[in-house]
Enzyme design. Structure first.
Site, PDB file in Angstrom:
ATOM      1  N   GLU A 124       0.804  -1.173  -0.049  1.00 29.64           N
ATOM      2  CA  GLU A 124      -0.081  -0.015  -0.078  1.00 29.64           C
ATOM      3  C   GLU A 124       0.614   1.306   0.081  1.00 29.64           C
ATOM      4  O   GLU A 124       1.983   1.105   0.479  1.00 29.64           O
ATOM      5  CB  GLU A 124      -0.946  -0.055   1.436  1.00 29.64           C
ATOM      6  N   GLU A 128      -2.785  10.082   2.984  1.00 30.40           N
ATOM      7  CA  GLU A 128      -4.212  10.228   3.855  1.00 30.40           C
ATOM      8  C   GLU A 128      -4.007  11.789   4.260  1.00 30.40           C
ATOM      9  O   GLU A 128      -3.368  11.960   4.661  1.00 30.40           O
ATOM     10  CB  GLU A 128      -4.096   9.392   5.005  1.00 30.40           C
ATOM     11  N   GLN A 141      -0.809  12.636   5.660  1.00 33.10           N
ATOM     12  CA  GLN A 141       0.027  11.501   6.096  1.00 33.10           C
ATOM     13  C   GLN A 141       0.426  10.720   4.940  1.00 33.10           C
ATOM     14  O   GLN A 141      -0.369  10.480   3.963  1.00 33.10           O
ATOM     15  CB  GLN A 141      -0.761  10.836   7.226  1.00 33.10           C
ATOM     16  N   THR A 142       1.497  10.222   4.799  1.00 33.67           N
ATOM     17  CA  THR A 142       1.830   9.197   3.720  1.00 33.67           C
ATOM     18  C   THR A 142       2.365   7.900   4.351  1.00 33.67           C
ATOM     19  O   THR A 142       2.905   8.136   5.382  1.00 33.67           O
ATOM     20  CB  THR A 142       3.328   9.689   2.937  1.00 33.67           C
ATOM     21  N   ASN A 143       1.944   7.044   3.901  1.00 37.40           N
ATOM     22  CA  ASN A 143       2.046   5.562   4.413  1.00 37.40           C
ATOM     23  C   ASN A 143       2.756   4.495   3.279  1.00 37.40           C
ATOM     24  O   ASN A 143       2.252   4.818   2.163  1.00 37.40           O
ATOM     25  CB  ASN A 143       0.764   4.823   4.958  1.00 37.40           C
ATOM     26  N   ARG A 154       5.827   3.028   8.799  1.00 38.25           N
ATOM     27  CA  ARG A 154       6.805   3.770   7.811  1.00 38.25           C
ATOM     28  C   ARG A 154       5.962   4.992   7.487  1.00 38.25           C
ATOM     29  O   ARG A 154       5.845   5.509   6.529  1.00 38.25           O
ATOM     30  CB  ARG A 154       7.257   3.291   6.620  1.00 38.25           C
ATOM     31  N   GLU A 155       5.073   5.416   8.583  1.00 38.29           N
ATOM     32  CA  GLU A 155       4.143   6.686   8.145  1.00 38.29           C
ATOM     33  C   GLU A 155       5.144   7.928   8.549  1.00 38.29           C
ATOM     34  O   GLU A 155       5.890   8.002   9.210  1.00 38.29           O
ATOM     35  CB  GLU A 155       3.140   6.662   9.148  1.00 38.29           C
ATOM     36  N   TRP A 219      -9.591   7.615  15.445  1.00 34.09           N
ATOM     37  CA  TRP A 219      -8.125   7.929  15.416  1.00 34.09           C
ATOM     38  C   TRP A 219      -7.566   9.001  14.618  1.00 34.09           C
ATOM     39  O   TRP A 219      -6.678   9.676  15.206  1.00 34.09           O
ATOM     40  CB  TRP A 219      -7.185   6.597  14.839  1.00 34.09           C
ATOM     41  N   GLY A 223      -6.134  11.392  18.172  1.00 36.89           N
ATOM     42  CA  GLY A 223      -6.015  10.170  18.616  1.00 36.89           C
ATOM     43  C   GLY A 223      -7.518   9.565  18.994  1.00 36.89           C
ATOM     44  O   GLY A 223      -7.875   8.810  19.709  1.00 36.89           O
ATOM     45  N   ARG A 290       7.350   3.655  19.169  1.00 34.53           N
ATOM     46  CA  ARG A 290       6.645   2.346  18.574  1.00 34.53           C
ATOM     47  C   ARG A 290       7.945   1.605  17.985  1.00 34.53           C
ATOM     48  O   ARG A 290       7.873   0.315  18.024  1.00 34.53           O
ATOM     49  CB  ARG A 290       6.302   2.878  17.133  1.00 34.53           C
TER      50      ARG A 290
END
Length: 338
Positions: A124, A128, A141-143, A154-155, A219, A223, A290
């Site tokens: 993917e 976002e 946001q990129t993932n 890897r966000e 989310w 959050g 994380r």
């Protein structure tokens, strides 16, 4: 869920053929970039030829003689569409205008995925767009997920130097065998280079292109603290200039449609570095909550001092200002801040 087909004519030809002197500076720069990446034989597809509606019934509507598609979120449902086929590398972009006003909890996604084929080992590549409370800017946001590596994430997340609700801006993904580059207008904002340490976690299987709007109340904003307020619905995301140019899955090599690997021009690399220094608000390479140690492809230097142990930027100036998916979210602190 019923599948509906619509007709939309992307205006790739206008992007590629318009003389740069007749275009606004931003459009001219983007046209030059696209022209350098795509072969002269690139042709536009109508929406009916290249796309299909996924869900949302009347929440997907066509406008402007089928040249713009609106997808909306209300209390009943969101909406989405996808390419009819899957592609193995290529250049994929759209001009997008996001909903205005109070958009907390709203998520607009423009992405590539093969989750419908590879449920547990999917790849993917995401843009976002995360809504916010009134007076706060949208965030992007990129993932990058490869071979089902959602736990690795890897966000990255960024502020923008413009208000994405006031005008259309182009968002693009360039995916080749060795590199993945995300663009906002003519500016590259992120480059992911294949390394041996990433192995299968570098996306490598054919993917389809998707666009969706959905309720990410659990989310997306602080959050999950701020939910979608349907008093402000419908939330409408507008898409135009849809560009789908890639190697169809199963096509024999070499495939002209692939955005072949190339060295990023020095000017673009400098622009990317400036963007990241000014606007990146979260980086997975700096997240020690994380990841106790950086993932193997991360090269962490002195710039790590600009980020908290959560991976969030220390300075709120990076978040920009008004003028300046669908189903899951892995990990903990990625979307914790406004």
């Amino acid at each position: 869920m019923a599948m509906a087909r619509c007709s939309l004519l992307p205006i790739l030809a206008a992007v590629l053929l318009a003389a740069s002197l007749s275009l606004p500076p931003r459009a001219a720069a983007y046209a030059a970039m696209v022209d350098s990446l795509l072969p002269a034989s690139a042709t536009a597809l109508s929406f009916e030829e290249g796309y299909t509606q996924l869900f949302g019934d009347s929440n997907l509507m066509l406008h402007g003689d089928g040249k713009r598609v609106h997808i909306s979120l209300d209390e009943r449902t969101g909406a989405g569409f996808a390419s009819q086929g899957a592609y193995h590398h290529g250049f994929f972009s759209a001009s997008i205008k996001l909903p205005a006003d109070h958009t907390a909890g709203v998520v607009v996604a423009f992405y590539m995925s093969n989750g419908d084929v590879y449920e547990r080992t999917h790849d993917e590549l995401d843009f976002e767009f995360l809504g916010n409370v009134r007076g706060r800017e949208w965030r992007v946001q990129t993932n990058v997920y490869g071979n089902g590596s959602t736990a690795a994430g890897r966000e990255e997340r960024y502020g923008l130097w413009f208000d994405p609700t006031q005008d259309f801006h182009r968002y693009a993904i360039r995916w080749s065998h060795d590199t993945i580059i995300f663009y906002v207008d003519e500016t590259p904002i992120r480059e992911v280079v294949r390394t041996a340490s990433m192995g299968a976690q570098f996306p490598s299987k054919p993917m389809s292109l998707y666009a969706t709007i959905w309720d990410g109340s659990s989310w997306a904003t602080s959050g999950g603290r701020y939910k979608v307020n349907y008093k402000y619905a419908p939330y409408v995301a507008e898409f135009t200039d849809l560009l789908l140019h890639g190697c169809p899955a199963g096509s024999p090599p070499p495939c002209e449609g692939a955005a072949a690997s190339a060295t990023m021009p020095p000017g673009q690399r400098s622009a990317m570095e400036r963007f990241r220094a000014r606007h990146m608000t979260y980086g997975y390479c700096y997240d020690r909550v994380r990841y106790h140690a950086p993932l193997p492809e991360c090269s962490v230097g002195a710039e790590a001092e600009a980020f908290l142990p959560s991976g969030e930027a220390r300075s709120t100036d990076r978040r920009g200002g008004r003028h300046g998916k669908r189903h899951r979210r892995a990990g903990g602190g990625v979307d914790s801040a406004l």
